[in-house]
Design a protein around this motif. Structure first.
Motif, mmCIF file in Angstrom:
data_model
loop_
_atom_site.group_PDB
_atom_site.id
_atom_site.type_symbol
_atom_site.label_atom_id
_atom_site.label_comp_id
_atom_site.label_asym_id
_atom_site.label_seq_id
_atom_site.Cartn_x
_atom_site.Cartn_y
_atom_site.Cartn_z
ATOM 1 N N ARG A 183 -2.445 -9.262 1.797
ATOM 2 C CA ARG A 183 -1.325 -9.826 1.007
ATOM 3 C C ARG A 183 -1.627 -9.771 -0.485
ATOM 4 N NH1 ARG A 183 1.362 -15.209 3.284
ATOM 5 N NH2 ARG A 183 2.698 -14.628 1.547
ATOM 6 N N GLU A 184 -2.900 -9.922 -0.826
ATOM 7 C CA GLU A 184 -3.284 -9.904 -2.252
ATOM 8 C C GLU A 184 -3.562 -8.481 -2.755
ATOM 9 O OE1 GLU A 184 -6.683 -12.442 -2.295
ATOM 10 O OE2 GLU A 184 -5.505 -14.296 -2.106
ATOM 11 N N LYS A 185 -3.459 -7.492 -1.865
ATOM 12 C CA LYS A 185 -3.732 -6.069 -2.203
ATOM 13 C C LYS A 185 -5.146 -5.876 -2.749
ATOM 14 C CE LYS A 185 1.004 -4.712 -3.190
ATOM 15 N NZ LYS A 185 1.925 -4.137 -4.164
ATOM 16 N N ASN A 186 -6.093 -6.621 -2.182
ATOM 17 C CA ASN A 186 -7.484 -6.517 -2.617
ATOM 18 C C ASN A 186 -8.159 -5.408 -1.804
ATOM 19 O OD1 ASN A 186 -10.181 -6.832 -3.228
ATOM 20 N ND2 ASN A 186 -10.051 -9.076 -3.336
ATOM 21 N N VAL A 187 -8.021 -4.173 -2.277
ATOM 22 C CA VAL A 187 -8.464 -3.004 -1.491
ATOM 23 C C VAL A 187 -9.970 -3.040 -1.233
ATOM 24 C CG1 VAL A 187 -8.617 -0.471 -1.452
ATOM 25 C CG2 VAL A 187 -6.553 -1.567 -2.305
ATOM 26 N N TYR A 188 -10.736 -3.467 -2.217
ATOM 27 C CA TYR A 188 -12.197 -3.485 -2.051
ATOM 28 C C TYR A 188 -12.591 -4.403 -0.893
ATOM 29 C CZ TYR A 188 -17.137 -4.311 -2.863
ATOM 30 O OH TYR A 188 -18.497 -4.411 -2.700
ATOM 31 N N GLU A 189 -12.024 -5.612 -0.858
ATOM 32 C CA GLU A 189 -12.372 -6.557 0.209
ATOM 33 C C GLU A 189 -11.850 -6.092 1.569
ATOM 34 O OE1 GLU A 189 -14.354 -9.010 0.285
ATOM 35 O OE2 GLU A 189 -14.795 -9.167 -1.850
ATOM 36 N N ILE A 190 -10.634 -5.506 1.564
ATOM 37 C CA ILE A 190 -10.086 -4.977 2.834
ATOM 38 C C ILE A 190 -11.038 -3.924 3.379
ATOM 39 C CG2 ILE A 190 -8.171 -3.729 3.930
ATOM 40 C CD1 ILE A 190 -6.366 -4.809 1.627
ATOM 41 N N LEU A 250 -3.780 -0.095 1.289
ATOM 42 C CA LEU A 250 -4.850 -0.074 2.291
ATOM 43 C C LEU A 250 -5.883 0.975 1.896
ATOM 44 C CD1 LEU A 250 -2.875 -0.318 5.673
ATOM 45 C CD2 LEU A 250 -4.061 -2.146 4.451
ATOM 46 N N PRO A 251 -7.143 0.786 2.294
ATOM 47 C CA PRO A 251 -8.187 1.773 1.948
ATOM 48 C C PRO A 251 -7.879 3.134 2.578
ATOM 49 C CG PRO A 251 -9.143 -0.238 2.888
ATOM 50 C CD PRO A 251 -7.674 -0.328 3.090
ATOM 51 N N ASN A 252 -8.252 4.196 1.872
ATOM 52 C CA ASN A 252 -8.058 5.556 2.395
ATOM 53 C C ASN A 252 -8.721 5.735 3.755
ATOM 54 O OD1 ASN A 252 -6.604 6.269 0.182
ATOM 55 N ND2 ASN A 252 -8.219 7.436 -0.819
ATOM 56 N N ASP A 307 -7.245 8.852 -6.434
ATOM 57 C CA ASP A 307 -7.563 8.867 -4.990
ATOM 58 C C ASP A 307 -6.393 8.359 -4.150
ATOM 59 O OD1 ASP A 307 -9.967 10.120 -4.820
ATOM 60 O OD2 ASP A 307 -11.171 8.302 -4.933
ATOM 61 N N GLY A 308 -5.175 8.550 -4.650
ATOM 62 C CA GLY A 308 -3.988 8.155 -3.898
ATOM 63 C C GLY A 308 -3.588 6.704 -4.069
ATOM 64 N N VAL A 336 0.478 3.348 0.946
ATOM 65 C CA VAL A 336 0.429 3.594 2.392
ATOM 66 C C VAL A 336 1.201 4.852 2.795
ATOM 67 C CG1 VAL A 336 1.047 2.686 4.675
ATOM 68 C CG2 VAL A 336 -0.010 1.187 2.977
ATOM 69 N N LEU A 337 2.467 4.955 2.413
ATOM 70 C CA LEU A 337 3.279 6.099 2.831
ATOM 71 C C LEU A 337 2.749 7.403 2.244
ATOM 72 C CD1 LEU A 337 5.691 7.292 4.308
ATOM 73 C CD2 LEU A 337 7.128 6.706 2.342
ATOM 74 N N LYS A 338 2.409 7.376 0.946
ATOM 75 C CA LYS A 338 1.936 8.612 0.284
ATOM 76 C C LYS A 338 0.663 9.148 0.930
ATOM 77 C CE LYS A 338 1.946 7.137 -4.000
ATOM 78 N NZ LYS A 338 1.831 7.067 -5.481
ATOM 79 N N VAL A 339 -0.298 8.247 1.150
ATOM 80 C CA VAL A 339 -1.597 8.704 1.679
ATOM 81 C C VAL A 339 -1.479 9.062 3.169
ATOM 82 C CG1 VAL A 339 -4.028 8.083 2.032
ATOM 83 C CG2 VAL A 339 -2.875 7.434 -0.086
ATOM 84 N N LEU A 340 -0.659 8.316 3.919
ATOM 85 C CA LEU A 340 -0.422 8.705 5.317
ATOM 86 C C LEU A 340 0.234 10.082 5.383
ATOM 87 C CD1 LEU A 340 0.822 5.496 7.208
ATOM 88 C CD2 LEU A 340 -1.285 6.762 7.632
#
Length: 525
Positions: free
Chosen positions: A50-57, A140-142, A220-221, A230-234
């Motif tokens: 929810r916080e868009k914290n990609v590193y922690e995800i 989301l992470p790559n 890196d997307g 999400v949509l672009k990298v998927l």
């Protein structure tokens, strides 16, 4: 995955899983029991998404999920989505993501039932429908996005192999296969991947990037303006997914066409995830091998094998490490095949060449003889290194039920060996041409113990087999030795490899430094 059998021991995609224990689930498994550590995991993961914290995800996805799996769920599934949903406000999208991970863990550690295979298909349908038609405001992470596409194709491949083994199916399984005949349908799989490519507009984004109007690869997307990646990298990774599906079907031209928007001569988002990098080049190289574009296959195998050689120590703790090593071995086998059919050793780095000689040096010498033993080695290497080909069509439910899971593999092996046997004639021509700069047709015909019209046919075959049409439609040469005929005289042109002294000196310097370090560490009394 199913228990080991003939095709499971052969080749395969990047993520051939560990073989699962035959028992589906241990008897003590309660899908509604949620350990405190799992509660904490889903609550924190939900918050970070929810916080868009990609590193922690990424940390939770790559490390915490695998740590918890090893500790608590080695032989059983994770708690059901219904059991954890209320910890995450019953969030629909999070529950779809959780189930995607749940099924991936099930496939990796256990043997999914037919019902579970169908449920996983339904979950992917729901997840991709949300991405395609909903509003997904996540980053989301790559690695996770790649794993989604990778797993989607893997489960499709696994389902096709499972469905093709009809002999031992129960009546209940056959009834389910009849009822859910659209589950993992090849058109459905291809349509989802193609829809992700088109809806993401990734092809246009990559085109605009060449003109400096987009920053997709540079970031890196990821979207640093508060949007979603999400949509672009998927969509981007779906192009690699399409290449892989078409390779599994034996349609190499279409597979390479799907990958064309990605410039694999450059670093890109596909190289940001090691699994994506290896899968892309493995299937790209294999498709080129099957299309007789040996030089292109050799170049790309050489680059990726050199990259793995230099970086594999950094991935030792990665969950994908075993798969990296397996794919590495398979690509050395494919490189051995390419160099045996098209001796272009000048294209191979000395480091890769020394590894190749160590692994397959003796076999490659025997492969040059083109006798029965040589073809047995071609068969062995191809069978070990090829993808797990699939027959996507539905089975016949009429008695007697038969297994057809080997049909696609046997057809591709037959086509490959037919090509290898045609090279038998050319090896003799190549040997003589290497010795001469000019030679008359009559003289070469007498050496080869054939008449002149037959020799002309052999030389035409040589020309045909050493040339291929590249992805731009241009005819390119794979030949290490080429020639032209002028007034019954053959003029030979041999490509001279440029001598590379730098590699040799760098290796010797590294060895010397190693010796000096060892000497420095010795304590003299």
């Amino acid at each position: 995955m199913a228990t080991i059998d003939y095709e499971d021991a052969r080749g395969g995609s990047y993520d051939d899983r560990r073989q699962a224990p035959p028992q589906q689930q241990d008897l003590g498994y309660d899908p509604n029991f949620v350990p405190d550590s799992v509660k904490s995991f889903v609550v924190h993961l939900y918050r970070h998404i929810r916080e868009k914290n990609v590193y922690e995800i990424h940390q939770m996805y790559e490390t915490s999920f695998h740590t918890l799996s090893d500790r608590l769920f080695k032989d059983s599934p994770w708690p059901s989505v219904d059991a954890v949903a209320h910890y995450v406000d019953n969030d629909h999208v999070f529950c779809l993501l959780y189930r995607e991970m749940w099924f991936r863990h099930l496939y990796a550690r256990l043997t999914p039932t037919l019902r579970q295979r169908i449920d996983s298909w339904d979950n992917y349908c729901s997840l991709f429908q949300v991405v395609l038609h909903g509003v997904v405001n996540m980053q989301l992470p790559n690695q996770w996005l790649w794993d989604m596409v990778d797993e989607f194709v893997y489960q499709f491949q696994s389902f096709c192999q499972y469905r093709a083994k009809m002999k031992n199916k129960t009546e209940q399984e056959i009834a389910l296969l009849r009822q859910f005949d659209q589950a993992w349908n090849v058109y459905g799989v291809l349509n989802f991947l193609q829809a992700l490519v088109e809806k993401s507009m990734i092809i246009q984004i990559l085109e605009q990037e060449k003109e400096g109007l987009e920053q997709f690869t540079a970031t890196d997307g990821y979207d640093y303006n508060g949007g979603s990646n999400v949509l672009k990298v998927l969509g981007y990774f779906s192009m690699v997914g399409l290449l892989r599906v078409h390779c599994l079907l034996g349609d190499y031209h279409t597979g390479l066409k799907c990958l064309q928007p990605i410039d694999i001569s450059q670093q890109g988002v596909y190289t940001s995830v090691i699994g994506s990098h290896i899968t892309t080049i493995y299937h790209y190289g294999f498709a080129n091998l099957m299309l007789r574009r040996y030089v292109e296959a050799i170049r790309e195998f050489n680059k990726i094998l050199l990259y793995i050689f230099k970086t594999k120590q950094y991935h030792q703790k990665s969950p994908q490490y075993e798969q990296i090593l397996k794919k590495n071995e398979q690509m050395y086998a494919l490189l051995a095949i390419c160099l045996s059919l098209c001796p272009q050793n000048r294209l191979v780095d000395e480091t890769v060449n020394s590894q190749l000689r160590e692994k397959y040096g003796e076999k490659m010498i025997r492969m040059q003889r083109y006798d029965d033993e040589a073809f047995a080695i071609y068969d062995e290497l191809f069978s070990y290194a090829c993808p797990k080909f699939i027959t996507p069509s539905a089975p016949s439910f009429e008695e007697p039920l038969v297994n057809y899971n080997q049909d696609a593999y046997r057809l591709q092996l037959k086509l490959f060996l037919y090509e290898a046997k045609q090279q038998q004639l050319l090896s003799g021509v190549r040997t003589f041409l290497k010795v001469y700069s000019t030679i008359s047709l009559a003289k070469l015909a007498s050496y080869m113990e054939v008449d002149e019209p037959t020799l002309r046919t052999i030389l035409m075959t040589y020309k045909h087999k050493t040339h291929a049409v590249d992805s731009d439609g241009k005819v390119t040469s794979n030949a290490d030795v080429d020639f032209y005929i002028d007034d019954d005289l053959i003029h030979v042109m041999e490509s001279k490899p440029a001598k590379r002294y730098g590699d040799y000196f760098l290796r010797q310097i590294a060895k010397l430094e190693g010796v000096i370090n060892e000497m420095d560490s010795v304590k003299l009394e």
